[in-house]
Design an enzyme around this catalytic site. Structure first.
Site, PDB file in Angstrom:
ATOM      1  N   TYR A 103       0.834  -1.199   0.000  1.00 19.52           N
ATOM      2  CA  TYR A 103       0.000   0.000   0.000  1.00 19.52           C
ATOM      3  C   TYR A 103       0.867   1.247   0.000  1.00 19.52           C
ATOM      4  O   TYR A 103       2.079   1.181   0.213  1.00 19.52           O
ATOM      5  CB  TYR A 103      -0.968   0.006   1.190  1.00 19.52           C
ATOM      6  CG  TYR A 103      -0.358   0.291   2.541  1.00 19.52           C
ATOM      7  CD1 TYR A 103       0.445  -0.642   3.186  1.00 19.52           C
ATOM      8  CD2 TYR A 103      -0.589   1.514   3.190  1.00 19.52           C
ATOM      9  CE1 TYR A 103       0.996  -0.378   4.432  1.00 19.52           C
ATOM     10  CE2 TYR A 103      -0.044   1.781   4.436  1.00 19.52           C
ATOM     11  CZ  TYR A 103       0.751   0.840   5.052  1.00 19.52           C
ATOM     12  OH  TYR A 103       1.295   1.116   6.281  1.00 19.52           O
TER      13      TYR A 103
ATOM     14  N   LYS B  68       6.520  -1.831   1.993  1.00 16.73           N
ATOM     15  CA  LYS B  68       5.310  -1.297   2.631  1.00 16.73           C
ATOM     16  C   LYS B  68       4.153  -2.275   2.390  1.00 16.73           C
ATOM     17  O   LYS B  68       3.283  -2.043   1.539  1.00 16.73           O
ATOM     18  CB  LYS B  68       4.999   0.105   2.097  1.00 16.73           C
ATOM     19  CG  LYS B  68       4.055   0.893   3.009  1.00 16.73           C
ATOM     20  CD  LYS B  68       4.062   2.355   2.647  1.00 16.73           C
ATOM     21  CE  LYS B  68       2.968   3.144   3.331  1.00 16.73           C
ATOM     22  NZ  LYS B  68       3.117   3.296   4.769  1.00 16.73           N
TER      23      LYS B  68
ATOM     24  N   GLU C  89      11.580   2.483  14.679  1.00 19.22           N
ATOM     25  CA  GLU C  89      10.632   3.476  14.136  1.00 19.22           C
ATOM     26  C   GLU C  89       9.303   3.294  14.849  1.00 19.22           C
ATOM     27  O   GLU C  89       9.163   2.441  15.730  1.00 19.22           O
ATOM     28  CB  GLU C  89      10.476   3.293  12.627  1.00 19.22           C
ATOM     29  CG  GLU C  89       9.877   1.956  12.247  1.00 19.22           C
ATOM     30  CD  GLU C  89       9.728   1.742  10.746  1.00 19.22           C
ATOM     31  OE1 GLU C  89       9.533   2.725  10.022  1.00 19.22           O
ATOM     32  OE2 GLU C  89       9.797   0.579  10.321  1.00 19.22           O
TER      33      GLU C  89
ATOM     34  N   LEU D 246      10.990   1.232   7.497  1.00 15.56           N
ATOM     35  CA  LEU D 246      10.432   1.747   6.251  1.00 15.56           C
ATOM     36  C   LEU D 246      11.166   3.033   5.881  1.00 15.56           C
ATOM     37  O   LEU D 246      11.445   3.863   6.751  1.00 15.56           O
ATOM     38  CB  LEU D 246       8.931   2.035   6.416  1.00 15.56           C
ATOM     39  CG  LEU D 246       8.243   2.451   5.127  1.00 15.56           C
ATOM     40  CD1 LEU D 246       8.076   1.256   4.183  1.00 15.56           C
ATOM     41  CD2 LEU D 246       6.883   3.074   5.403  1.00 15.56           C
TER      42      LEU D 246
END
Ligand SMILES: Cc1ncc(COP(=O)(O)O)c(C=O)c1O
Length: 287
Positions: free
Chosen positions: A33, A149, A182, A207
């Site tokens: 996505y 992702k 993250e 990411l």
């Protein structure tokens, strides 16, 4: 105003939008996505998100559902039909519909494409940033390919729920060395005790945030001290400031970690200034 979704070639009322029960995204989380912030009806950081989408698809060997130019058109049309001025546009591509089997379909299937758009209450978002959010730390439990992702987000879902149950706005994953990787849906930053901006480097399993990338450009332009170097939860607690970046959060100050206030417990000046610079740059460059 009724919402409209794009599903496999058609715009349909949001309430009626659906995919097949054997969509591999639904059954196996076999898909990717992207999320673009929308400023003034245009896509923020458009190029970076397209490039990452193409990379994510390539890594999973899912064919692109259409050309970039065509995707751009459909994204804009989804934004327009939903009358979104400021908001978010979400795009998901799964490997497609096929009889359930872990291995790829043996006969070629068409990837499934879904796009939705929704407005964001800018005043409420600014008020939230002006107040800052708390974060909690949580052990890193994700797979080794967080650079892709994918829609397989269960660890992120559980981390975000834990944050909510603790009255926090985000969870920061912490690896086996005690270093922050993250957030569940954002990149993590601090302004350390020496005034240096710190965020995890891209050799780590994170990411490659597009907002992070744009912010690095702003930081370089403004000549602020920067180190793409990991930091521990303890260092974050002792930092001058902390914040997160992402298409949804833009740049949002963090005012506490696991209940410990950061600095004076209020959003820091560097984070607030970077938020303003990011919004102004991204608006000017939106596509
Ligand atoms: C795990 C994770 N890290 C970082 C980000 C920030 O990425 P971007 O700035 O491209 O939105 C996101 C955004 O959804 C995310 O899910």
């Amino acid at each position: 105003m009724s919402r409209v979704a794009y599903v496999n070639g058609r715009f349909v009322p949001h309430a009626d939008a659906c995919v097949h029960i054997e969509d591999r995204g639904y059954q196996l989380a076999d898909g990717v996505y992207e999320v673009w912030a929308v400023f003034g009806g245009k896509l923020a950081d458009a190029e970076g998100h397209f490039a990452r989408l193409e990379r994510s698809l390539g890594e999973l060997r899912i064919p692109a559902p259409m050309s970039r130019k065509a995707l751009e058109l459909v994204l804009h049309e989804t934004v327009r039909r939903n009358r979104v001025t400021n908001g978010l546009v979400y795009l998901q591509v799964s490997r497609g519909v096929a009889p359930r089997d872990h291995a790829f379909p043996t006969r070629p299937v068409r990837p499934a494409l879904v796009i939705t758009a929704k407005p964001v209450d800018t005043a409420a978002a600014e008020a939230k940033a002006g107040k800052g959010i708390g974060v909690i730390s949580t052990p890193e439990t994700r797979w080794a390919r967080c650079d892709i992702k994918t829609i397989a987000l269960l660890p992120n879902v559980l981390a975000k729920q834990a944050a909510r149950e603790n009255g926090a706005g985000e969870a920061w994953f912490v690896d086996e060395l005690g270093l922050v990787t993250e957030g569940a849906s954002s990149n993590a930053w601090i302004v350390d005790r020496d005034g240096v901006l710190r965020t995890r480097d891209l050799n780590a399993n994170i990411l490659r945030g597009i907002t992070r990338r744009s912010l690095l450009d702003i930081i370089a332009r403004e000549g602020l001290p920067l180190a793409e170097r990991p930091f521990s939860v303890e260092e974050a607690k002792q930092a001058r400031e902390a914040f997160i970046t992402g298409a949804g959060s833009l740049v949002t100050p963090v005012v506490s970690i696991d209940g410990t206030p950061i600095g004076d417990g209020k959003p820091g000046p560097v984070a607030l200034k970077l938020r303003a610079s990011y919004v102004s740059d991204a608006t000017a460059e939106a596509l």
